[in-house]
Motif scaffolding. Structure first.
Motif, PDB file in Angstrom:
ATOM      1  N   GLY A 152       0.809  -1.215   0.000  1.00  0.00           N
ATOM      2  CA  GLY A 152       0.000   0.000   0.000  1.00  0.00           C
ATOM      3  C   GLY A 152       0.840   1.261   0.000  1.00  0.00           C
ATOM      4  N   ILE A 153       0.173   2.395   0.201  1.00  0.00           N
ATOM      5  CA  ILE A 153       0.799   3.716   0.147  1.00  0.00           C
ATOM      6  C   ILE A 153       0.668   4.386   1.502  1.00  0.00           C
ATOM      7  N   SER A 154       1.730   5.052   1.923  1.00  0.00           N
ATOM      8  CA  SER A 154       1.691   5.853   3.147  1.00  0.00           C
ATOM      9  C   SER A 154       2.290   7.223   2.859  1.00  0.00           C
ATOM     10  N   THR A 155       1.651   8.262   3.383  1.00  0.00           N
ATOM     11  CA  THR A 155       2.159   9.626   3.232  1.00  0.00           C
ATOM     12  C   THR A 155       2.361  10.225   4.615  1.00  0.00           C
ATOM     13  N   THR A 156       3.503  10.886   4.808  1.00  0.00           N
ATOM     14  CA  THR A 156       3.809  11.564   6.068  1.00  0.00           C
ATOM     15  C   THR A 156       4.325  12.957   5.760  1.00  0.00           C
ATOM     16  N   HIS A 157       4.055  13.886   6.673  1.00  0.00           N
ATOM     17  CA  HIS A 157       4.459  15.281   6.510  1.00  0.00           C
ATOM     18  C   HIS A 157       5.158  15.733   7.787  1.00  0.00           C
ATOM     19  N   GLY A 158       6.200  16.547   7.634  1.00  0.00           N
ATOM     20  CA  GLY A 158       6.869  17.023   8.840  1.00  0.00           C
ATOM     21  C   GLY A 158       8.186  17.706   8.510  1.00  0.00           C
ATOM     22  N   PRO A 159       8.880  18.172   9.557  1.00  0.00           N
ATOM     23  CA  PRO A 159       8.648  17.892  10.976  1.00  0.00           C
ATOM     24  C   PRO A 159       7.640  18.810  11.673  1.00  0.00           C
ATOM     25  N   PRO A 161       4.053  20.421  12.273  1.00  0.00           N
ATOM     26  CA  PRO A 161       2.651  20.126  11.933  1.00  0.00           C
ATOM     27  C   PRO A 161       1.978  21.312  11.258  1.00  0.00           C
ATOM     28  N   TRP A 162       1.028  20.995  10.370  1.00  0.00           N
ATOM     29  CA  TRP A 162       0.279  22.030   9.661  1.00  0.00           C
ATOM     30  C   TRP A 162      -1.154  21.561   9.480  1.00  0.00           C
ATOM     31  N   PHE A 163      -2.091  22.467   9.712  1.00  0.00           N
ATOM     32  CA  PHE A 163      -3.506  22.128   9.637  1.00  0.00           C
ATOM     33  C   PHE A 163      -3.870  21.628   8.238  1.00  0.00           C
ATOM     34  N   GLY A 164      -4.584  20.489   8.171  1.00  0.00           N
ATOM     35  CA  GLY A 164      -5.031  19.945   6.896  1.00  0.00           C
ATOM     36  C   GLY A 164      -4.045  19.025   6.219  1.00  0.00           C
ATOM     37  N   ARG A 165      -2.857  18.872   6.771  1.00  0.00           N
ATOM     38  CA  ARG A 165      -1.857  17.962   6.196  1.00  0.00           C
ATOM     39  C   ARG A 165      -1.647  16.791   7.156  1.00  0.00           C
ATOM     40  N   ASP A 166      -2.577  15.868   7.139  1.00  0.00           N
ATOM     41  CA  ASP A 166      -2.506  14.707   8.016  1.00  0.00           C
ATOM     42  C   ASP A 166      -1.849  13.537   7.286  1.00  0.00           C
ATOM     43  N   ASP A 167      -1.199  12.680   8.049  1.00  0.00           N
ATOM     44  CA  ASP A 167      -0.632  11.470   7.461  1.00  0.00           C
ATOM     45  C   ASP A 167      -1.759  10.548   6.985  1.00  0.00           C
ATOM     46  N   HIS A 168      -1.460   9.757   5.957  1.00  0.00           N
ATOM     47  CA  HIS A 168      -2.511   8.926   5.358  1.00  0.00           C
ATOM     48  C   HIS A 168      -1.925   7.591   4.925  1.00  0.00           C
ATOM     49  N   ASN A 169      -2.736   6.533   5.078  1.00  0.00           N
ATOM     50  CA  ASN A 169      -2.337   5.191   4.650  1.00  0.00           C
ATOM     51  C   ASN A 169      -3.496   4.548   3.887  1.00  0.00           C
ATOM     52  N   CYS A 170      -3.171   3.779   2.857  1.00  0.00           N
ATOM     53  CA  CYS A 170      -4.197   3.046   2.112  1.00  0.00           C
ATOM     54  C   CYS A 170      -3.605   1.736   1.595  1.00  0.00           C
ATOM     55  N   ASN A 171      -4.441   0.731   1.476  1.00  0.00           N
ATOM     56  CA  ASN A 171      -4.022  -0.583   1.004  1.00  0.00           C
ATOM     57  C   ASN A 171      -4.027  -0.631  -0.522  1.00  0.00           C
ATOM     58  N   ARG A 172      -3.083  -1.381  -1.067  1.00  0.00           N
ATOM     59  CA  ARG A 172      -2.992  -1.518  -2.523  1.00  0.00           C
ATOM     60  C   ARG A 172      -4.270  -2.106  -3.111  1.00  0.00           C
ATOM     61  N   ASP A 173      -4.852  -3.098  -2.461  1.00  0.00           N
ATOM     62  CA  ASP A 173      -6.023  -3.782  -3.016  1.00  0.00           C
ATOM     63  C   ASP A 173      -7.255  -2.882  -3.081  1.00  0.00           C
ATOM     64  N   ASP A 174      -7.239  -1.770  -2.336  1.00  0.00           N
ATOM     65  CA  ASP A 174      -8.401  -0.879  -2.335  1.00  0.00           C
ATOM     66  C   ASP A 174      -8.379   0.121  -3.487  1.00  0.00           C
ATOM     67  N   ILE A 175      -7.228   0.313  -4.129  1.00  0.00           N
ATOM     68  CA  ILE A 175      -7.065   1.387  -5.110  1.00  0.00           C
ATOM     69  C   ILE A 175      -7.504   0.912  -6.490  1.00  0.00           C
ATOM     70  N   ALA A 176      -8.515   1.599  -7.054  1.00  0.00           N
ATOM     71  CA  ALA A 176      -8.979   1.285  -8.406  1.00  0.00           C
ATOM     72  C   ALA A 176      -8.421   2.276  -9.430  1.00  0.00           C
ATOM     73  N   GLN A 177      -8.357   3.551  -9.062  1.00  0.00           N
ATOM     74  CA  GLN A 177      -7.851   4.588  -9.957  1.00  0.00           C
ATOM     75  C   GLN A 177      -7.131   5.655  -9.149  1.00  0.00           C
ATOM     76  N   VAL A 178      -6.193   6.330  -9.826  1.00  0.00           N
ATOM     77  CA  VAL A 178      -5.487   7.475  -9.253  1.00  0.00           C
ATOM     78  C   VAL A 178      -5.626   8.620 -10.241  1.00  0.00           C
TER      79      VAL A 178
END
Length: 246
Positions: A152-159, A161-178
């Motif tokens: 899957g994909i993981s996104t992290t931002h730092g060091p 913190p900034w409002f609206g830029r949260d870390d995110h994770n998703c599984n490969r099997d869930d992704i149909a389109q980008v």
């Protein structure tokens, strides 16, 4: 030219003598339906095909690192908006600090002690100064890390913190389109300033943001195409997709 031999309404044969004379208009003897004999075949224009996306080169301030089971995309937040605001933020905060110093140590005290009231009045100015300084600091210090791995994909931002830029994770099997989407971030002198977000769509149709706030279309498309290539996702049109890039 289309040759009409029977009535389009009752399907009876049309008068042979009128057909032999090559009349432009022939009337059916049974139902009186009028037929225009010299009709020209109509060619309908072919529906335009969707143009393929051009392959995008790696943008400036982007780095691509190989991992054991994928890649990692890193990019800095620093942009023109941060460098442009730097001078103004320094001047604003220097003035606020100078004014506060003079208010506390420069003889504003009196029997009524108006210094507290002035400090309360200055709170919005302090907030603006701190907000600008924080925004500029995030531009110079922060980076986004996008790890595209087998699972899957993981996104992290730092060091910082900034409002609206949260870390995110998703599984490969869930992704149909980008896909990439454009939106208006703010308006400067009545001119909209656009930023670009990278979204993914799950197989059930749910839409999620993966990366947001990119200041150039090339950056969003580069991330999109990198994910599509690694996950072998065939590009397809998506509602809301920014298509002027083609």
């Amino acid at each position: 030219m289309l040759k009409v031999l029977e009535c389009k309404h009752c399907h009876a044969g049309l008068p042979e003598d009128e057909l032999a004379r090559g009349e432009d208009i022939v009337v059916c003897s049974f139902c009186d339906t009028v037929h225009h004999m010299n009709q020209q075949a109509v060619g309908f224009p072919e529906k335009p095909k969707r143009r393929e996306k051009a392959k995008r080169d790696k943008p400036d301030k982007f780095t691509l690192n190989k991992l054991a089971d994928g890649v990692e995309i890193n990019y800095r937040w620093l942009g023109k908006q941060h460098t442009g605001l730097l001078f103004f933020a320094v001047i604003w905060n220097a003035f606020i600090l100078f004014f506060t110093f003079m208010m506390i140590f420069g003889g504003f005290e009196s029997d009524d002690d108006p210094g507290i009231m002035v400090l309360c009045f200055m709170i919005p100015f302090y907030a603006v100064g701190i907000g600008m300084a924080w925004y500029v600091l995030t531009g110079f210090m922060n980076q986004t890390h996008i790890q595209v791995r087998r699972q899957g994909i993981s996104t992290t931002h730092g060091p910082i913190p900034w409002f609206g830029r949260d870390d995110h994770n998703c599984n490969r099997d869930d992704i149909a389109q980008v896909y990439s989407r454009r939106r208006v971030a703010y308006t400067s002198n009545d001119v909209p300033v656009h930023v670009y977000d990278v979204h993914y769509v799950k197989h059930g149709g749910d839409d999620y943001e993966l990366v947001k706030g990119l200041d150039a279309l090339n950056k969003a498309i580069y991330i999109e195409q990198t994910i599509e290539k690694l996950y072998n996702i065939a590009d397809a049109p998506v509602d809301g997709e920014h298509q002027s890039r083609f």
